[in-house]
Design a protein around this motif. Structure first.
Motif, PDB file in Angstrom:
ATOM      1  N   UNK A 276     -13.434  55.584 -32.738  1.00 56.94           N
ATOM      2  CA  UNK A 276     -13.152  54.197 -33.117  1.00 56.94           C
ATOM      3  C   UNK A 276     -14.149  53.270 -32.420  1.00 56.94           C
ATOM      4  N   UNK A 277     -14.805  52.355 -33.156  1.00 60.05           N
ATOM      5  CA  UNK A 277     -15.771  51.454 -32.523  1.00 60.05           C
ATOM      6  C   UNK A 277     -15.083  50.483 -31.576  1.00 60.05           C
ATOM      7  N   UNK A 278     -15.861  49.947 -30.645  1.00 61.53           N
ATOM      8  CA  UNK A 278     -15.319  48.906 -29.782  1.00 61.53           C
ATOM      9  C   UNK A 278     -14.900  47.720 -30.638  1.00 61.53           C
ATOM     10  N   UNK A 279     -13.865  47.031 -30.163  1.00 61.67           N
ATOM     11  CA  UNK A 279     -13.319  45.933 -30.950  1.00 61.67           C
ATOM     12  C   UNK A 279     -13.356  44.637 -30.151  1.00 61.67           C
ATOM     13  N   UNK A 280     -13.741  43.571 -30.837  1.00 56.88           N
ATOM     14  CA  UNK A 280     -13.780  42.245 -30.238  1.00 56.88           C
ATOM     15  C   UNK A 280     -12.703  41.380 -30.865  1.00 56.88           C
ATOM     16  N   UNK A 281     -12.086  40.536 -30.047  1.00 58.43           N
ATOM     17  CA  UNK A 281     -11.126  39.551 -30.530  1.00 58.43           C
ATOM     18  C   UNK A 281     -11.531  38.181 -30.009  1.00 58.43           C
TER      19      UNK A 281
ATOM     20  N   UNK B 288     -17.131  45.873 -33.425  1.00 59.47           N
ATOM     21  CA  UNK B 288     -16.864  45.017 -34.581  1.00 59.47           C
ATOM     22  C   UNK B 288     -15.945  43.871 -34.194  1.00 59.47           C
ATOM     23  N   UNK B 289     -16.036  42.797 -34.956  1.00 55.01           N
ATOM     24  CA  UNK B 289     -15.072  41.708 -34.814  1.00 55.01           C
ATOM     25  C   UNK B 289     -13.796  42.143 -35.520  1.00 55.01           C
TER      26      UNK B 289
ATOM     27  N   UNK C 211     -14.583  34.421 -39.849  1.00 56.64           N
ATOM     28  CA  UNK C 211     -14.274  35.742 -39.289  1.00 56.64           C
ATOM     29  C   UNK C 211     -14.076  36.769 -40.397  1.00 56.64           C
ATOM     30  N   UNK C 212     -13.432  36.348 -41.476  1.00 59.04           N
ATOM     31  CA  UNK C 212     -13.170  37.271 -42.589  1.00 59.04           C
ATOM     32  C   UNK C 212     -14.471  37.819 -43.164  1.00 59.04           C
ATOM     33  N   UNK C 213     -15.497  36.997 -43.195  1.00 62.43           N
ATOM     34  CA  UNK C 213     -16.803  37.458 -43.698  1.00 62.43           C
ATOM     35  C   UNK C 213     -17.295  38.674 -42.912  1.00 62.43           C
ATOM     36  N   UNK C 214     -16.981  38.729 -41.608  1.00 64.76           N
ATOM     37  CA  UNK C 214     -17.426  39.845 -40.779  1.00 64.76           C
ATOM     38  C   UNK C 214     -16.431  41.001 -40.791  1.00 64.76           C
ATOM     39  N   UNK C 215     -15.156  40.724 -41.013  1.00 61.86           N
ATOM     40  CA  UNK C 215     -14.149  41.786 -41.053  1.00 61.86           C
ATOM     41  C   UNK C 215     -14.203  42.566 -42.359  1.00 61.86           C
ATOM     42  N   UNK C 216     -14.463  41.856 -43.443  1.00 59.37           N
ATOM     43  CA  UNK C 216     -14.398  42.458 -44.778  1.00 59.37           C
ATOM     44  C   UNK C 216     -15.262  43.712 -44.917  1.00 59.37           C
ATOM     45  N   UNK C 217     -16.519  43.721 -44.452  1.00 57.96           N
ATOM     46  CA  UNK C 217     -17.335  44.933 -44.647  1.00 57.96           C
ATOM     47  C   UNK C 217     -16.784  46.166 -43.936  1.00 57.96           C
ATOM     48  N   UNK C 218     -15.969  45.950 -42.892  1.00 63.21           N
ATOM     49  CA  UNK C 218     -15.418  47.076 -42.134  1.00 63.21           C
ATOM     50  C   UNK C 218     -14.061  47.529 -42.680  1.00 63.21           C
ATOM     51  N   UNK C 219     -13.510  46.761 -43.618  1.00 65.49           N
ATOM     52  CA  UNK C 219     -12.235  47.135 -44.216  1.00 65.49           C
ATOM     53  C   UNK C 219     -11.065  47.045 -43.268  1.00 65.49           C
TER      54      UNK C 219
ATOM     55  N   UNK D 281      -0.848  32.488 -47.520  1.00 67.36           N
ATOM     56  CA  UNK D 281      -1.916  32.405 -48.516  1.00 67.36           C
ATOM     57  C   UNK D 281      -3.079  33.321 -48.169  1.00 67.36           C
ATOM     58  N   UNK D 282      -3.492  33.303 -46.902  1.00 68.05           N
ATOM     59  CA  UNK D 282      -4.593  34.166 -46.491  1.00 68.05           C
ATOM     60  C   UNK D 282      -4.201  35.640 -46.578  1.00 68.05           C
ATOM     61  N   UNK D 283      -2.960  35.945 -46.194  1.00 65.50           N
ATOM     62  CA  UNK D 283      -2.525  37.347 -46.210  1.00 65.50           C
ATOM     63  C   UNK D 283      -2.627  37.942 -47.609  1.00 65.50           C
ATOM     64  N   UNK D 284      -2.242  37.171 -48.616  1.00 59.93           N
ATOM     65  CA  UNK D 284      -2.309  37.694 -49.977  1.00 59.93           C
ATOM     66  C   UNK D 284      -3.752  37.795 -50.461  1.00 59.93           C
ATOM     67  N   UNK D 285      -4.622  36.937 -49.937  1.00 59.00           N
ATOM     68  CA  UNK D 285      -6.016  36.946 -50.372  1.00 59.00           C
ATOM     69  C   UNK D 285      -6.801  38.102 -49.772  1.00 59.00           C
ATOM     70  N   UNK D 286      -6.572  38.394 -48.495  1.00 59.06           N
ATOM     71  CA  UNK D 286      -7.437  39.349 -47.792  1.00 59.06           C
ATOM     72  C   UNK D 286      -6.792  40.714 -47.603  1.00 59.06           C
ATOM     73  N   UNK D 287      -5.551  40.869 -48.042  1.00 63.91           N
ATOM     74  CA  UNK D 287      -4.898  42.174 -47.941  1.00 63.91           C
ATOM     75  C   UNK D 287      -5.698  43.298 -48.590  1.00 63.91           C
ATOM     76  N   UNK D 288      -6.258  43.083 -49.780  1.00 65.45           N
ATOM     77  CA  UNK D 288      -7.052  44.158 -50.403  1.00 65.45           C
ATOM     78  C   UNK D 288      -8.270  44.580 -49.593  1.00 65.45           C
ATOM     79  N   UNK D 289      -8.684  43.748 -48.631  1.00 64.04           N
ATOM     80  CA  UNK D 289      -9.830  44.079 -47.780  1.00 64.04           C
ATOM     81  C   UNK D 289      -9.405  44.720 -46.465  1.00 64.04           C
ATOM     82  N   UNK D 290      -8.106  45.046 -46.342  1.00 65.88           N
ATOM     83  CA  UNK D 290      -7.616  45.711 -45.143  1.00 65.88           C
ATOM     84  C   UNK D 290      -7.370  44.790 -43.973  1.00 65.88           C
TER      85      UNK D 290
END
Length: 285
Positions: free
Chosen positions: A1-6, A80-81, A122-130, A184-193
């Protein structure tokens, strides 16, 4: 698992400091952000075994350049973020008929606008990692009306000049909007994990517990530093607030940090769009 940033916003005091300390202890690299560099440095110092994992970004999150810098610093290191905790908040407590447009807009800019646009980035950076976790810090006053009882002279029901009861209308409305934004955000970004949830504190005097300082303002009324309720709290007020809680006590900042930690853990991977109320049962009366 990669290191994680918050990222933890409003990390210099109170709930933000407690949340940052918990995530550092959990092994996250944590980007601490807020307007006061001395306070942010103290947050890192108070986590001596993990402070090397902290990165500090000083600035006003209402400014797009500051939000860009926060994201850039959070994504510059290894890993990853993974997490964003939108904790920064602003409140003002004033007679109802004296609440101003300027105050309303300032509070919404911090409590809602900054949270949305930082989440968007932040979502822009999270999305590619799923994968990714966003946690918004709400308030019980985002789901119930402000209760003057227990705040004593700090929140009277009548004010000089018959200007109405003391209220924090902008703060309460912004927290209600933040809870809906979570859905609203949860329903939008759920498909991206990516999951998005809210943690809404009740009466939690947000003293720096690690330093053993005197309690200040209830987190239900700011979590950050409300203008009037952000003064040092009379013990009689803490007693009166505790009487509104089935557990018969006010909460501790660490008791908010725990649920935030949970929502960033693998155990919460299937929880999204929820508002977890951490109030000792105050809202069940």
């Amino acid at each position: 698992m990669p290191e994680r940033t918050a990222i933890v916003t409003g990390a210099g005091t109170g709930l933000g400091r407690a949340i940052a300390a918990r995530l550092l202890r959990d092994g996250f690299r944590v980007t601490l952000t807020g307007p006061d560099g001395v306070q942010l440095t103290e947050t890192a110092r108070l986590a001596p075994d993990h402070g090397e994992l902290a990165t500090i970004v000083v600035g006003d999150l209402r400014q797009p350049d500051v939000r860009r810098e926060v994201i850039a610093r959070a994504t510059a290191g290894p890993g990853i973020l993974f997490g964003l905790v939108n904790n920064a908040g602003l409140s003002a407590v004033e007679p109802l008929l004296d609440e101003s447009v300027a105050t309303w807009r300032a509070i919404f800019e911090v409590n809602l606008d900054a949270a949305f646009f930082l989440s968007q980035a932040a979502i822009e950076h999270m999305r590619p990692h799923g994968t990714g976790r966003i946690v918004n810090i709400g308030s019980i006053y985002g789901v119930v009306g402000f209760n003057n009882h227990g705040y004593g002279a700090r929140a009277p029901m009548s004010t000089p000049g018959d200007r109405g009861p003391v209220r924090q209308s902008a703060y309460d409305a912004s927290k209600g909007a933040l809870i809906q934004l979570t859905r609203t955000l949860a329903t939008a970004v759920g498909p991206w994990g990516i999951t998005v949830n809210t943690v809404s504190p009740g009466h939690i005097p947000w003293a720096n517990e690690a330093a053993g300082t005197t309690p200040v303002a209830s987190a239900a009324s700011g979590g950050a530093k409300p203008a009037a309720l952000g003064q040092r709290v009379d013990p009689a007020i803490l007693t009166a607030l505790a009487e509104q809680v089935p557990l018969r006590r006010t909460g501790r900042a660490a008791e908010v940090a725990g649920p935030v930690s949970f929502l960033l853990s693998e155990d919460a991977a299937y929880i999204t769009g929820q508002n977890i109320i951490v109030d000792g049962g105050a809202t069940v009366w």
